[in-house]
Design an enzyme around this catalytic site. Structure first.
Site, PDB file in Angstrom:
ATOM      1  N   CYS A 108      12.029   1.570  13.482  1.00 43.81           N
ATOM      2  CA  CYS A 108      13.433   2.931  14.089  1.00 43.81           C
ATOM      3  C   CYS A 108      13.664   3.474  13.307  1.00 43.81           C
ATOM      4  O   CYS A 108      14.091   3.122  12.807  1.00 43.81           O
ATOM      5  CB  CYS A 108      13.444   2.680  15.530  1.00 43.81           C
ATOM      6  SG  CYS A 108      12.845   1.425  16.595  1.00 43.81           S
ATOM      7  N   ARG A 166       9.294   5.273   9.949  1.00 47.59           N
ATOM      8  CA  ARG A 166      10.612   3.705  10.230  1.00 47.59           C
ATOM      9  C   ARG A 166       9.735   3.299  11.993  1.00 47.59           C
ATOM     10  O   ARG A 166      10.121   2.351  12.165  1.00 47.59           O
ATOM     11  CB  ARG A 166      11.494   3.846  10.459  1.00 47.59           C
ATOM     12  CG  ARG A 166      12.581   3.881   8.804  1.00 47.59           C
ATOM     13  CD  ARG A 166      13.604   4.150   9.615  1.00 47.59           C
ATOM     14  NE  ARG A 166      14.587   3.578   9.492  1.00 47.59           N
ATOM     15  CZ  ARG A 166      15.508   2.642   8.896  1.00 47.59           C
ATOM     16  NH1 ARG A 166      15.550   2.622   7.464  1.00 47.59           N
ATOM     17  NH2 ARG A 166      16.412   1.802   9.799  1.00 47.59           N
ATOM     18  N   TRP A 202       9.310   2.557  17.170  1.00 47.03           N
ATOM     19  CA  TRP A 202       8.389   1.512  16.735  1.00 47.03           C
ATOM     20  C   TRP A 202       8.700  -0.085  17.988  1.00 47.03           C
ATOM     21  O   TRP A 202       9.900  -0.276  18.165  1.00 47.03           O
ATOM     22  CB  TRP A 202       8.455   0.712  15.953  1.00 47.03           C
ATOM     23  CG  TRP A 202       7.568  -0.147  15.016  1.00 47.03           C
ATOM     24  CD1 TRP A 202       6.549   0.003  14.683  1.00 47.03           C
ATOM     25  CD2 TRP A 202       7.723  -1.236  15.538  1.00 47.03           C
ATOM     26  NE1 TRP A 202       5.607  -1.081  14.829  1.00 47.03           N
ATOM     27  CE2 TRP A 202       6.878  -2.102  15.272  1.00 47.03           C
ATOM     28  CE3 TRP A 202       8.276  -2.237  15.688  1.00 47.03           C
ATOM     29  CZ2 TRP A 202       5.931  -3.794  15.191  1.00 47.03           C
ATOM     30  CZ3 TRP A 202       8.027  -3.909  15.663  1.00 47.03           C
ATOM     31  CH2 TRP A 202       7.194  -4.542  15.492  1.00 47.03           C
ATOM     32  N   ASN A 223      18.795   1.043  17.984  1.00 46.20           N
ATOM     33  CA  ASN A 223      17.761   0.728  17.052  1.00 46.20           C
ATOM     34  C   ASN A 223      17.764  -0.995  16.251  1.00 46.20           C
ATOM     35  O   ASN A 223      18.702  -1.187  16.777  1.00 46.20           O
ATOM     36  CB  ASN A 223      17.778   0.843  15.098  1.00 46.20           C
ATOM     37  CG  ASN A 223      16.962   0.642  14.523  1.00 46.20           C
ATOM     38  OD1 ASN A 223      16.018   0.095  14.979  1.00 46.20           O
ATOM     39  ND2 ASN A 223      16.764   1.067  13.264  1.00 46.20           N
ATOM     40  N   GLY A 224      16.796  -1.689  16.606  1.00 46.43           N
ATOM     41  CA  GLY A 224      17.361  -3.446  16.692  1.00 46.43           C
ATOM     42  C   GLY A 224      16.934  -3.965  18.349  1.00 46.43           C
ATOM     43  O   GLY A 224      16.015  -3.566  18.802  1.00 46.43           O
ATOM     44  N   GLU A 282      -3.727  -9.169  -1.901  1.00 46.66           N
ATOM     45  CA  GLU A 282      -3.383  -8.057  -1.810  1.00 46.66           C
ATOM     46  C   GLU A 282      -4.393  -6.819  -1.205  1.00 46.66           C
ATOM     47  O   GLU A 282      -4.201  -5.943  -0.220  1.00 46.66           O
ATOM     48  CB  GLU A 282      -2.203  -7.286  -2.667  1.00 46.66           C
ATOM     49  CG  GLU A 282      -2.276  -6.201  -2.727  1.00 46.66           C
ATOM     50  CD  GLU A 282      -0.917  -6.072  -2.087  1.00 46.66           C
ATOM     51  OE1 GLU A 282      -0.343  -6.956  -0.865  1.00 46.66           O
ATOM     52  OE2 GLU A 282      -0.837  -5.059  -1.339  1.00 46.66           O
ATOM     53  N   LYS A 295      -4.211  -5.032   2.162  1.00 47.82           N
ATOM     54  CA  LYS A 295      -4.605  -3.254   2.633  1.00 47.82           C
ATOM     55  C   LYS A 295      -5.887  -2.806   3.731  1.00 47.82           C
ATOM     56  O   LYS A 295      -5.427  -1.533   3.617  1.00 47.82           O
ATOM     57  CB  LYS A 295      -4.463  -3.036   0.864  1.00 47.82           C
ATOM     58  CG  LYS A 295      -3.992  -2.222  -0.096  1.00 47.82           C
ATOM     59  CD  LYS A 295      -2.785  -1.564  -0.361  1.00 47.82           C
ATOM     60  CE  LYS A 295      -1.801  -2.427   1.221  1.00 47.82           C
ATOM     61  NZ  LYS A 295      -0.743  -2.982   0.251  1.00 47.82           N
ATOM     62  N   GLU A 319      -4.941  -3.627   6.901  1.00 48.48           N
ATOM     63  CA  GLU A 319      -3.398  -2.122   7.669  1.00 48.48           C
ATOM     64  C   GLU A 319      -4.538  -1.037   7.783  1.00 48.48           C
ATOM     65  O   GLU A 319      -3.653  -0.529   8.756  1.00 48.48           O
ATOM     66  CB  GLU A 319      -2.397  -2.975   7.200  1.00 48.48           C
ATOM     67  CG  GLU A 319      -2.134  -1.863   5.460  1.00 48.48           C
ATOM     68  CD  GLU A 319      -0.860  -2.158   4.856  1.00 48.48           C
ATOM     69  OE1 GLU A 319       0.544  -2.411   5.791  1.00 48.48           O
ATOM     70  OE2 GLU A 319      -1.095  -2.627   3.765  1.00 48.48           O
ATOM     71  N   HIS A 360     -14.198 -24.580   1.175  1.00 51.24           N
ATOM     72  CA  HIS A 360     -13.855 -25.772   2.455  1.00 51.24           C
ATOM     73  C   HIS A 360     -13.510 -25.129   3.279  1.00 51.24           C
ATOM     74  O   HIS A 360     -12.808 -25.295   4.495  1.00 51.24           O
ATOM     75  CB  HIS A 360     -11.808 -26.202   1.267  1.00 51.24           C
ATOM     76  CG  HIS A 360     -12.341 -26.905   0.313  1.00 51.24           C
ATOM     77  ND1 HIS A 360     -12.764 -27.653   0.129  1.00 51.24           N
ATOM     78  CD2 HIS A 360     -11.774 -26.334  -0.581  1.00 51.24           C
ATOM     79  CE1 HIS A 360     -12.523 -28.473  -1.505  1.00 51.24           C
ATOM     80  NE2 HIS A 360     -12.365 -27.315  -1.416  1.00 51.24           N
ATOM     81  N   LYS A 373       6.722   1.486   8.263  1.00 49.58           N
ATOM     82  CA  LYS A 373       7.128   0.769   6.927  1.00 49.58           C
ATOM     83  C   LYS A 373       7.830   0.252   6.367  1.00 49.58           C
ATOM     84  O   LYS A 373       7.780  -0.502   5.670  1.00 49.58           O
ATOM     85  CB  LYS A 373       8.167   2.655   6.158  1.00 49.58           C
ATOM     86  CG  LYS A 373       7.747   2.463   4.851  1.00 49.58           C
ATOM     87  CD  LYS A 373       6.383   2.223   3.764  1.00 49.58           C
ATOM     88  CE  LYS A 373       6.360   1.889   2.163  1.00 49.58           C
ATOM     89  NZ  LYS A 373       4.944   1.646   1.918  1.00 49.58           N
TER      90      LYS A 373
HETATM   91  O1  M6R Z   1      10.180  -3.249   2.007  1.00 50.88           O
HETATM   92  P1  M6R Z   1       9.440  -4.375   1.988  1.00 50.88           P
HETATM   93  O2  M6R Z   1       8.601  -4.621   0.599  1.00 50.88           O
HETATM   94  O3  M6R Z   1      10.325  -5.354   1.975  1.00 50.88           O
HETATM   95  O4  M6R Z   1       8.617  -4.392   3.208  1.00 50.88           O
HETATM   96  C1  M6R Z   1       7.427  -5.708   3.308  1.00 50.88           C
HETATM   97  C2  M6R Z   1       6.475  -5.469   4.218  1.00 50.88           C
HETATM   98  O5  M6R Z   1       6.751  -4.724   5.774  1.00 50.88           O
HETATM   99  C3  M6R Z   1       5.269  -4.892   3.445  1.00 50.88           C
HETATM  100  O6  M6R Z   1       5.014  -4.823   2.372  1.00 50.88           O
HETATM  101  C4  M6R Z   1       4.235  -4.792   4.010  1.00 50.88           C
HETATM  102  O7  M6R Z   1       3.173  -5.606   4.354  1.00 50.88           O
HETATM  103  C5  M6R Z   1       3.091  -3.391   3.648  1.00 50.88           C
HETATM  104  N1  M6R Z   1       2.631  -2.604   4.703  1.00 50.88           N
HETATM  105  C6  M6R Z   1       1.825  -3.588   3.156  1.00 50.88           C
HETATM  106  O8  M6R Z   1       1.319  -2.844   2.961  1.00 50.88           O
END
Ligand code: M6R
Length: 621
Positions: free
Chosen positions: A2, A27, A75, A101-102, A494, A498, A501, A517, A616
């Protein structure tokens, strides 16, 4: 998560609030709202279930004016993304507005008590409880010694309410009866105060402040700022009034310009030659065949005494940590453990005296990573941050660290931060290695490989057209497997993250050999497997795994690093990347995987930069 903004001054608050919310939208972006104190008196609130752009349209239709205002982009944690659950929330009978926020952990018992006193709740959020609680405390404060209407009643009401909260908050409050007062308070969720001339600003991070002021105060936990248009006081819960530390906003500004790219994610993918160059800049010491870092805050003797390293982070940053483990163990021969920050925080593993802990994070605000670092720091270990955002909470709290200098990463899917993290981790492995057994010649060879990275990544981007064609063939798949070994096992993880998400396709990353396995049961003609199979120590092994998938009718997309006839004869699609030594392959191999997920998400009509349910910066547990 947020985003919060606040303004007090003599200008109309809305332009700052809206532009600030746009910059904070990374955020969280499921609902948004602003509240102002109307020039005619009384609090106005406009909220929408949707994006900041929807809020802006609502305000175009019906303006909210006033020189005191707060705003929020949400969020969802407690309660769905509805207009009622959007912030700001009104406390009492229109006494105050609050953006929070929190997470308030004891909100249910507080809500119960407030309902018993007659407070009516419109939302399912924990935040509305805080709004009514402050209103209730305000009634009490105003009834006793400060019944004269001085702002002291408002300050005391907030302090009293905060003392009853369990959990985390960054919050900003404005009162109907105090046209020149904002109160901001922090415990676990970041807040920055922007110091202006006859006007002041509040925001969850510095991005909204760029262009409005260069003087900032980072609030620390348990601090509360009493903000008037020409004066700011900072109070600490235990220490009373303290002198605020006014800092200068770093030159790292928000580049909100897409520069002709369709999305920030694409722009950031294409920025990687430059962001990697920035990570390398000034850090390679050719004379001594090593790397150099200014901010680790450890003596050479302490560095030589390190017996173990823990790398921790979340999501993509956790994948970087995995590559870091391979790198540091191979080049520096120091045992490394990789921990999910969310697990490290509560797991309480035995950590020896000579262990250092690196938190890897793009944003520097991830709640789990911050909490994990605090926990190990409390136990006396040296904590280091490998972080992109300058001045972020983790950057400030760690004992030392390394900045990525990747520039603002706005797309929710991390791309350039990942490759910059790997670049810095490679240099750290070189540095630790050269303090121990690594030879001068080996150091020189590593440096020359590192130096070649920006141009190799530039070259790799040429595969975009080919990746686009492959995306068109496989965009309708509902499952994907990503497979690699050794350094490219984390690359596979990774790639899968990608795709998941931003395109909402189920994807799993596995060590290629581990597939047999269990996950091999998923292989059929509708499930593409993306194999990362460049030359190197495990090439033959990965090739065998690729054959196992082909033997079961699974389509294969292969990433190779030369005109590989063997793979081309087997695979359904091949993407060629430039050759580089094993330990740097994830940096180059990540590029086509980023592009593949981007193109597939586009074809499926997904919102690439703001995928559903995500944010983010994940600032809640
Ligand atoms: O800001 P950070 O690197 O600590 O964030 C960690 C994860 O939230 C972040 O890498 C998330 O997995 C991304 N959306 C991946 O693309």
């Amino acid at each position: 998560m947020c985003g919060i903004v606040g303004y007090v001054g003599s200008k109309d608050a809305c332009p700052f609030l809206i532009s600030g919310l746009q910059r904070l939208e990374y955020r969280g972006y499921d609902s948004a709202g602003i509240s102002t104190l109307r020039p005619t008196g009384g609090l106005g609130v406009t909220k929408v279930a949707g994006r900041v752009a929807d809020l802006d349209s609502a305000l175009q239709r019906q303006a909210l004016t006033g020189a005191l205002g707060i705003g929020h982009t949400r969020w969802a944690t407690h309660g769905a993304a509805t207009e009622d659950n959007a912030h700001p929330h009104i406390g009492g009978q229109g006494i105050l507005s609050l953006a929070h926020n929190g997470v308030i952990e004891n909100y249910e018992s507080l809500k119960f008590a407030l309902q018993a006193k007659g407070y009516a709740f419109r939302s399912q959020t924990d935040s509305e409880v805080v709004a009514h609680l402050i209103a209730d405390c305000f009634k009490n404060a105003a009834a006793d010694q400060h019944g004269d209407g001085s702002v002291q009643s408002g300050i005391e009401a907030v302090q009293e309410a905060l003392s009853q909260l369990r959990g985390t908050y960054g919050l900003v409050v404005m009162f109907r009866d105090y046209p020149d007062l904002l109160i901001a308070a922090r415990c676990g969720s970041p807040l920055v105060v922007g110091v202006g001339k006859d006007e002041q600003f509040v925001a969850s991070d510095t991005s909204p402040l760029v262009g409005f002021t260069e003087r900032i105060i980072y609030l620390a936990d348990h601090q509360l700022a009493v903000i008037r248009s020409n004066n700011i006081q900072v109070l600490h819960r235990d220490q009373g009034r303290i002198r605020p530390d006014i800092q200068t906003l770093s030159s790292q500004t928000v580049d909100a310009n897409l520069e002709g790219y369709g999305h920030y994610m694409l722009k950031e993918i294409y920025e990687q030659p430059e962001s990697i160059q920035n990570a390398l800049r000034g850090r390679l010491d050719k004379d001594n065949a090593t790397a150099k870092f200014g901010g680790l805050n450890l003596t050479t003797q302490q560095l030589r005494g390190i017996q173990r390293i823990i790398l921790t982070g979340c999501g993509t940053s956790w994948h970087s940590a995995l590559v870091g483990e391979y790198l540091i163990e191979e080049l520096a021969r120091i045992p490394v453990e990789v921990e999910y920050a969310s697990e490290l925080r509560y797991r309480n593993p035995p950590v020896d005296h000579d262990t250092i802990v690196f938190g890897i994070t793009q944003s520097g605000e991830t709640a789990d990573t911050l909490a994990a670092l605090r926990e190990v720091k409390r136990k006396g270990h040296h904590t280091l941050a490998l972080c992109n955002v300058i001045g972020s909470s983790i950057a400030q709290e760690a004992d030392g660290g390394v900045y990525l200098h990747a520039g603002p990463e706005i797309g929710v899917a991390s791309t350039k931060a990942f490759t910059s993290q790997l670049t810095v981790l490679s240099m750290l492995a070189l540095y630790f290695g050269r303090l121990r057994h690594l030879s001068f010649e080996a150091g020189q060879r590593i440096i020359s490989q590192l130096e070649s990275l920006p141009s190799l990544v530039e070259k790799t981007l040429e595969c975009h057209g080919q990746v686009k064609e492959i995306a068109e063939r496989y965009a309708d798949a509902t499952n994907f497997l990503y497979l690699g070994r050794n350094y490219n096992f984390p690359t596979a993880l990774e790639g899968a993250l990608k795709l998941k998400e931003i395109s909402y396709i189920h994807a799993e990353g596995y060590p290629a050999a581990e597939m047999k396995h269990g996950p091999i049961a998923l292989v059929d003609e509708r499930t593409p497997s993306v194999f990362i199979v460049p030359q190197g120590t495990v090439y033959d092994k990965v090739l065998s795994n690729l054959q196992e998938v082909k033997a079961r009718g699974g389509p294969v997309i292969a990433i190779v690093d030369h005109d590989d006839r063997q793979v081309t004869n087997l695979a359904d699609a091949v993407i060629q990347i430039p050759q580089i030594e094993d330990f740097l392959q994830p940096i180059v191999a990540a590029i086509p995987l980023q592009l593949l997920s981007y193109e597939i998400a586009l074809l499926r009509g997904c919102d690439v930069d703001k995928p559903r349910n995500l944010a983010k910066s994940v600032t809640v547990e």
